[in-house]
Design a protein around this motif. Structure first.
Motif, PDB file in Angstrom:
ATOM      1  N   THR A  31       0.868  -1.183   0.000  1.00 11.00           N
ATOM      2  CA  THR A  31       0.000   0.000   0.000  1.00 11.00           C
ATOM      3  C   THR A  31       0.900   1.227   0.000  1.00 11.00           C
ATOM      4  O   THR A  31       2.021   1.199   0.517  1.00 11.00           O
ATOM      5  CB  THR A  31      -0.923   0.027   1.239  1.00 11.00           C
ATOM      6  N   PHE A  32       0.422   2.299  -0.593  1.00 14.41           N
ATOM      7  CA  PHE A  32       1.209   3.533  -0.665  1.00 14.41           C
ATOM      8  C   PHE A  32       1.508   4.048   0.741  1.00 14.41           C
ATOM      9  O   PHE A  32       0.671   3.969   1.632  1.00 14.41           O
ATOM     10  CB  PHE A  32       0.448   4.616  -1.429  1.00 14.41           C
ATOM     11  N   ASN A  33       2.703   4.609   0.891  1.00 14.57           N
ATOM     12  CA  ASN A  33       3.065   5.195   2.174  1.00 14.57           C
ATOM     13  C   ASN A  33       4.025   6.368   1.968  1.00 14.57           C
ATOM     14  O   ASN A  33       4.328   6.752   0.833  1.00 14.57           O
ATOM     15  CB  ASN A  33       3.658   4.134   3.114  1.00 14.57           C
ATOM     16  N   GLU A  34       4.497   6.922   3.050  1.00 12.38           N
ATOM     17  CA  GLU A  34       5.359   8.106   3.017  1.00 12.38           C
ATOM     18  C   GLU A  34       6.675   7.842   2.279  1.00 12.38           C
ATOM     19  O   GLU A  34       7.203   8.716   1.590  1.00 12.38           O
ATOM     20  CB  GLU A  34       5.630   8.574   4.457  1.00 12.38           C
ATOM     21  N   THR A  35       7.212   6.638   2.402  1.00 10.09           N
ATOM     22  CA  THR A  35       8.457   6.288   1.718  1.00 10.09           C
ATOM     23  C   THR A  35       8.290   6.356   0.206  1.00 10.09           C
ATOM     24  O   THR A  35       9.160   6.870  -0.505  1.00 10.09           O
ATOM     25  CB  THR A  35       8.915   4.879   2.144  1.00 10.09           C
ATOM     26  N   ASP A  36       7.162   5.857  -0.282  1.00  7.61           N
ATOM     27  CA  ASP A  36       6.882   5.923  -1.717  1.00  7.61           C
ATOM     28  C   ASP A  36       6.772   7.370  -2.183  1.00  7.61           C
ATOM     29  O   ASP A  36       7.306   7.742  -3.234  1.00  7.61           O
ATOM     30  CB  ASP A  36       5.573   5.193  -2.047  1.00  7.61           C
ATOM     31  N   LEU A  37       6.088   8.155  -1.397  1.00  9.46           N
ATOM     32  CA  LEU A  37       5.921   9.569  -1.733  1.00  9.46           C
ATOM     33  C   LEU A  37       7.268  10.279  -1.791  1.00  9.46           C
ATOM     34  O   LEU A  37       7.541  11.035  -2.723  1.00  9.46           O
ATOM     35  CB  LEU A  37       5.002  10.253  -0.721  1.00  9.46           C
ATOM     36  N   LYS A  38       8.135  10.005  -0.829  1.00 11.86           N
ATOM     37  CA  LYS A  38       9.458  10.639  -0.812  1.00 11.86           C
ATOM     38  C   LYS A  38      10.281  10.232  -2.034  1.00 11.86           C
ATOM     39  O   LYS A  38      10.972  11.066  -2.625  1.00 11.86           O
ATOM     40  CB  LYS A  38      10.202  10.286   0.473  1.00 11.86           C
ATOM     41  N   ALA A  39      10.208   8.971  -2.416  1.00 18.88           N
ATOM     42  CA  ALA A  39      10.943   8.514  -3.601  1.00 18.88           C
ATOM     43  C   ALA A  39      10.414   9.199  -4.859  1.00 18.88           C
ATOM     44  O   ALA A  39      11.191   9.638  -5.715  1.00 18.88           O
ATOM     45  CB  ALA A  39      10.850   6.992  -3.735  1.00 18.88           C
ATOM     46  N   ALA A  40       9.095   9.323  -4.964  1.00 20.30           N
ATOM     47  CA  ALA A  40       8.499   9.993  -6.125  1.00 20.30           C
ATOM     48  C   ALA A  40       8.866  11.476  -6.153  1.00 20.30           C
ATOM     49  O   ALA A  40       9.167  12.031  -7.218  1.00 20.30           O
ATOM     50  CB  ALA A  40       6.985   9.823  -6.110  1.00 20.30           C
ATOM     51  N   GLN A  41       8.874  12.119  -4.990  1.00 18.28           N
ATOM     52  CA  GLN A  41       9.258  13.532  -4.926  1.00 18.28           C
ATOM     53  C   GLN A  41      10.726  13.725  -5.284  1.00 18.28           C
ATOM     54  O   GLN A  41      11.089  14.708  -5.938  1.00 18.28           O
ATOM     55  CB  GLN A  41       8.977  14.088  -3.524  1.00 18.28           C
ATOM     56  N   GLU A  42      11.565  12.784  -4.904  1.00 16.81           N
ATOM     57  CA  GLU A  42      12.985  12.849  -5.255  1.00 16.81           C
ATOM     58  C   GLU A  42      13.163  12.738  -6.767  1.00 16.81           C
ATOM     59  O   GLU A  42      13.953  13.459  -7.367  1.00 16.81           O
ATOM     60  CB  GLU A  42      13.751  11.733  -4.544  1.00 16.81           C
ATOM     61  N   ILE A  43      12.398  11.852  -7.393  1.00 15.82           N
ATOM     62  CA  ILE A  43      12.440  11.726  -8.856  1.00 15.82           C
ATOM     63  C   ILE A  43      12.017  13.042  -9.498  1.00 15.82           C
ATOM     64  O   ILE A  43      12.647  13.517 -10.445  1.00 15.82           O
ATOM     65  CB  ILE A  43      11.544  10.570  -9.335  1.00 15.82           C
ATOM     66  N   GLN A  44      10.966  13.646  -8.975  1.00 14.25           N
ATOM     67  CA  GLN A  44      10.482  14.908  -9.521  1.00 14.25           C
ATOM     68  C   GLN A  44      11.537  16.007  -9.378  1.00 14.25           C
ATOM     69  O   GLN A  44      11.823  16.744 -10.323  1.00 14.25           O
ATOM     70  CB  GLN A  44       9.194  15.320  -8.815  1.00 14.25           C
ATOM     71  N   LYS A  45      12.154  16.109  -8.207  1.00 17.13           N
ATOM     72  CA  LYS A  45      13.190  17.125  -7.963  1.00 17.13           C
ATOM     73  C   LYS A  45      14.380  16.905  -8.895  1.00 17.13           C
ATOM     74  O   LYS A  45      14.874  17.846  -9.525  1.00 17.13           O
ATOM     75  CB  LYS A  45      13.635  17.069  -6.498  1.00 17.13           C
ATOM     76  N   LEU A  46      14.826  15.656  -8.999  1.00 12.24           N
ATOM     77  CA  LEU A  46      15.979  15.356  -9.837  1.00 12.24           C
ATOM     78  C   LEU A  46      15.686  15.550 -11.315  1.00 12.24           C
ATOM     79  O   LEU A  46      16.576  15.907 -12.082  1.00 12.24           O
ATOM     80  CB  LEU A  46      16.465  13.931  -9.572  1.00 12.24           C
TER      81      LEU A  46
END
Length: 70
Positions: A31-46
């Motif tokens: 299930t989606f969680n904060e770790t997934d969100l952080k990884a997706a945000q890191e991809i977006q930033k990079l």
């Protein structure tokens, strides 16, 4: 760090985060969680860094091409 190094580093880190997310989403019970969100945000930033690095590299190449034609 020059533009090419920024591009390479961004691509490498994006790939690590992408593989991490893909592995997690392949799990039937995930299930989606904060770790997934952080990884997706890191991809977006990079991705932003990647675009800026490519723009700088292209601008540098264009500047060098302009002086070569003179």
């Amino acid at each position: 760090m020059d533009s090419i190094d920024v591009i390479r580093e961004s691509l490498n880190t994006i790939e690590v985060n992408r593989a991490f997310l893909q592995n997690r989403f392949e799990l039937d019970y995930h299930t989606f969680n904060e770790t997934d969100l952080k990884a997706a945000q890191e991809i977006q930033k990079l991705s932003g860094y990647l675009i800026e690095g490519m723009k700088k590299a292209a601008d540098s190449e264009n500047a060098n091409s302009d002086t070569d034609n003179d």
